[in-house]
Design a protein around this motif. Structure first.
Motif, PDB file in Angstrom:
ATOM      1  N   GLY A  94       9.518   2.158  -6.325  1.00  0.00           N
ATOM      2  CA  GLY A  94       9.004   2.654  -5.054  1.00  0.00           C
ATOM      3  C   GLY A  94       9.183   1.645  -3.932  1.00  0.00           C
ATOM      4  O   GLY A  94       9.545   2.004  -2.805  1.00  0.00           O
ATOM      5  N   LEU A  95       8.921   0.376  -4.244  1.00  0.00           N
ATOM      6  CA  LEU A  95       9.145  -0.681  -3.249  1.00  0.00           C
ATOM      7  C   LEU A  95      10.604  -0.723  -2.807  1.00  0.00           C
ATOM      8  O   LEU A  95      10.913  -0.825  -1.616  1.00  0.00           O
ATOM      9  CB  LEU A  95       8.745  -2.031  -3.829  1.00  0.00           C
ATOM     10  CG  LEU A  95       7.275  -2.428  -3.741  1.00  0.00           C
ATOM     11  CD1 LEU A  95       7.018  -3.690  -4.562  1.00  0.00           C
ATOM     12  CD2 LEU A  95       6.862  -2.654  -2.298  1.00  0.00           C
ATOM     13  N   LEU A 126       2.755   5.964  -2.900  1.00  0.00           N
ATOM     14  CA  LEU A 126       3.881   6.739  -3.414  1.00  0.00           C
ATOM     15  C   LEU A 126       3.718   7.049  -4.894  1.00  0.00           C
ATOM     16  O   LEU A 126       3.838   8.214  -5.315  1.00  0.00           O
ATOM     17  CB  LEU A 126       5.182   5.970  -3.164  1.00  0.00           C
ATOM     18  CG  LEU A 126       6.427   6.466  -3.890  1.00  0.00           C
ATOM     19  CD1 LEU A 126       6.757   7.891  -3.483  1.00  0.00           C
ATOM     20  CD2 LEU A 126       7.597   5.534  -3.618  1.00  0.00           C
ATOM     21  N   VAL A 127       3.438   6.024  -5.714  1.00  0.00           N
ATOM     22  CA  VAL A 127       3.322   6.260  -7.155  1.00  0.00           C
ATOM     23  C   VAL A 127       2.056   7.052  -7.477  1.00  0.00           C
ATOM     24  O   VAL A 127       2.033   7.821  -8.449  1.00  0.00           O
ATOM     25  CB  VAL A 127       3.357   4.941  -7.936  1.00  0.00           C
ATOM     26  CG1 VAL A 127       4.685   4.236  -7.756  1.00  0.00           C
ATOM     27  CG2 VAL A 127       2.217   4.020  -7.550  1.00  0.00           C
ATOM     28  N   ALA A 128       1.001   6.897  -6.676  1.00  0.00           N
ATOM     29  CA  ALA A 128      -0.221   7.670  -6.920  1.00  0.00           C
ATOM     30  C   ALA A 128       0.026   9.157  -6.701  1.00  0.00           C
ATOM     31  O   ALA A 128      -0.372   9.999  -7.527  1.00  0.00           O
ATOM     32  CB  ALA A 128      -1.344   7.169  -6.013  1.00  0.00           C
ATOM     33  N   PRO A 151       0.810  -1.226   0.000  1.00  0.00           N
ATOM     34  CA  PRO A 151       0.000   0.000   0.000  1.00  0.00           C
ATOM     35  C   PRO A 151       0.842   1.275   0.000  1.00  0.00           C
ATOM     36  O   PRO A 151       0.477   2.269  -0.630  1.00  0.00           O
ATOM     37  CB  PRO A 151      -0.827  -0.126   1.294  1.00  0.00           C
ATOM     38  CG  PRO A 151      -0.872  -1.584   1.566  1.00  0.00           C
ATOM     39  CD  PRO A 151       0.445  -2.105   1.120  1.00  0.00           C
ATOM     40  N   LEU A 152       1.978   1.246   0.708  1.00  0.00           N
ATOM     41  CA  LEU A 152       2.832   2.429   0.725  1.00  0.00           C
ATOM     42  C   LEU A 152       3.420   2.702  -0.657  1.00  0.00           C
ATOM     43  O   LEU A 152       3.519   3.858  -1.089  1.00  0.00           O
ATOM     44  CB  LEU A 152       3.950   2.257   1.747  1.00  0.00           C
ATOM     45  CG  LEU A 152       3.544   2.359   3.219  1.00  0.00           C
ATOM     46  CD1 LEU A 152       4.739   2.079   4.122  1.00  0.00           C
ATOM     47  CD2 LEU A 152       2.959   3.725   3.532  1.00  0.00           C
ATOM     48  N   SER A 169      10.179   8.114   9.939  1.00  0.00           N
ATOM     49  CA  SER A 169       8.830   7.572  10.059  1.00  0.00           C
ATOM     50  C   SER A 169       8.357   7.147   8.679  1.00  0.00           C
ATOM     51  O   SER A 169       8.920   7.572   7.658  1.00  0.00           O
ATOM     52  CB  SER A 169       7.842   8.598  10.647  1.00  0.00           C
ATOM     53  OG  SER A 169       7.584   9.634   9.727  1.00  0.00           O
ATOM     54  N   THR A 170       7.340   6.322   8.644  1.00  0.00           N
ATOM     55  CA  THR A 170       6.800   5.871   7.361  1.00  0.00           C
ATOM     56  C   THR A 170       6.225   7.033   6.568  1.00  0.00           C
ATOM     57  O   THR A 170       6.450   7.152   5.361  1.00  0.00           O
ATOM     58  CB  THR A 170       5.717   4.804   7.600  1.00  0.00           C
ATOM     59  OG1 THR A 170       6.287   3.696   8.302  1.00  0.00           O
ATOM     60  CG2 THR A 170       5.135   4.318   6.292  1.00  0.00           C
TER      61      THR A 170
END
Length: 299
Positions: free
Chosen positions: A224-225, A102-104, A97-98, A154-155
């Motif tokens: 992104g991953l 990110l790409v969105a 989901p992260l 942090s995330t």
């Protein structure tokens, strides 16, 4: 005497028409595309149903510290006795989901700025592109590290930092496409028939930008991953005890004798990144069948 345009033989024209009509369909049936879709689909299902299939609580500690893979713990346990299989499965709920977020965000910001730069032009184009040059002047991971370290590990800050360093990629591609498509004869004819600039943008330009952006999103989802995992590996992303693949690999590197601690989360990153790269390559041929047809014709 002016040169006459080359005329292709009818047989070759027929072959190219057949290729352009069937390439997009055959791209979906390629082994790499199928493998990418299957692997990515499995990870999505795991991310959705992780709480139902985890054999243990991913945060529960046990006295079986750094236990090798066994029937009780298929992927072994970590330095606190937590089940690594459960943590890898739970990590999919954080990493995927992260990466999508990110790409969105970076894709949306980059697309908007690229459209504005390419269509408005002038000083607006200059300002946006110089800003993109400034961001691109630094290696992405280094700039992301600086931003995250400044805001605090942090995330949320990791995603924000990566959005800042990623949007120029989309902006440059979209700007180039808008400049190219905007000069096309069919767009000029559309404008000559009384269409406004906004209508021409919605009806003729934006639909032709969607395909390349979808390909970029699929490819940069893999990046992104990797970037998110890299920040977590360096301690700037997800913080303990959150089960995140990059942070799990980071901890595993401190226990080289316990190979399973870093191997299994590393394989999770590898398979997910490989799947999205396969999908990106396949989508490129789906949205640009002429390139695939040209490669087949040259061979």
């Amino acid at each position: 005497m002016s040169a006459q345009p080359a005329v292709l033989p009818p047989s070759r024209l027929a072959r190219l028409r057949r290729r352009s009509g069937t390439t997009s369909g055959s791209a979906w049936r390629r082994p790499t595309m199928i493998a990418g879709l299957v692997i990515a689909g499995l990870w999505v299902l795991i991310a959705i149903g992780a709480p139902l299939i985890e054999p243990h609580d991913p945060l529960a500690q046990d006295f079986a510290i750094t236990e090798a893979p066994s029937s009780a713990h298929l992927f072994g346990t970590d330095e606190l006795g937590r089940d690594i299989l459960s943590r890898v499965l739970e990590g999919a709920r954080h990493s995927l989901p992260l990466a999508l977020l990110l790409v969105a965000l970076s894709g949306t910001i980059g697309t908007i700025l690229g459209v504005v730069a390419g269509y408005v032009g002038g000083w607006v184009d200059g300002v946006i592109m110089r800003l993109a040059d400034l961001v691109s002047a630094f290696p992405a991971i280094v700039l992301a590290m600086v931003v995250t370290a400044s805001l605090g590990p942090s995330t949320r800050n990791a995603v924000l930092a990566l959005v800042i360093v990623s949007w120029p990629i989309y902006a440059r591609v979209v700007r180039s496409l808008v400049l190219s498509i905007g000069q096309a004869e069919y767009v000029q004819a559309f404008r000559l028939h009384g269409a406004s600039a906004g209508r021409a943008m919605r009806k003729e330009i934006l639909p032709n930008v969607v395909g390349p952006i979808v390909v970029l999103v699929a490819i940069y989802l893999a990046d992104g991953l990797l970037l998110l995992a890299s920040l977590s590996f360096l301690g700037l992303g997800a913080q303990p005890p959150t089960p995140e693949w990059g942070s799990m690999v980071s901890v595993g590197t401190q226990y080289f004798q316990n190979w399973w601690m870093a191997t299994f989360p590393g394989l999770a990153i590898f398979t997910a990144v490989l799947a999205f790269n396969f999908i990106g390559d396949g989508l490129r041929d789906v949205f640009d069948p002429q390139s695939s047809a040209g490669r087949g014709e040259d061979s």
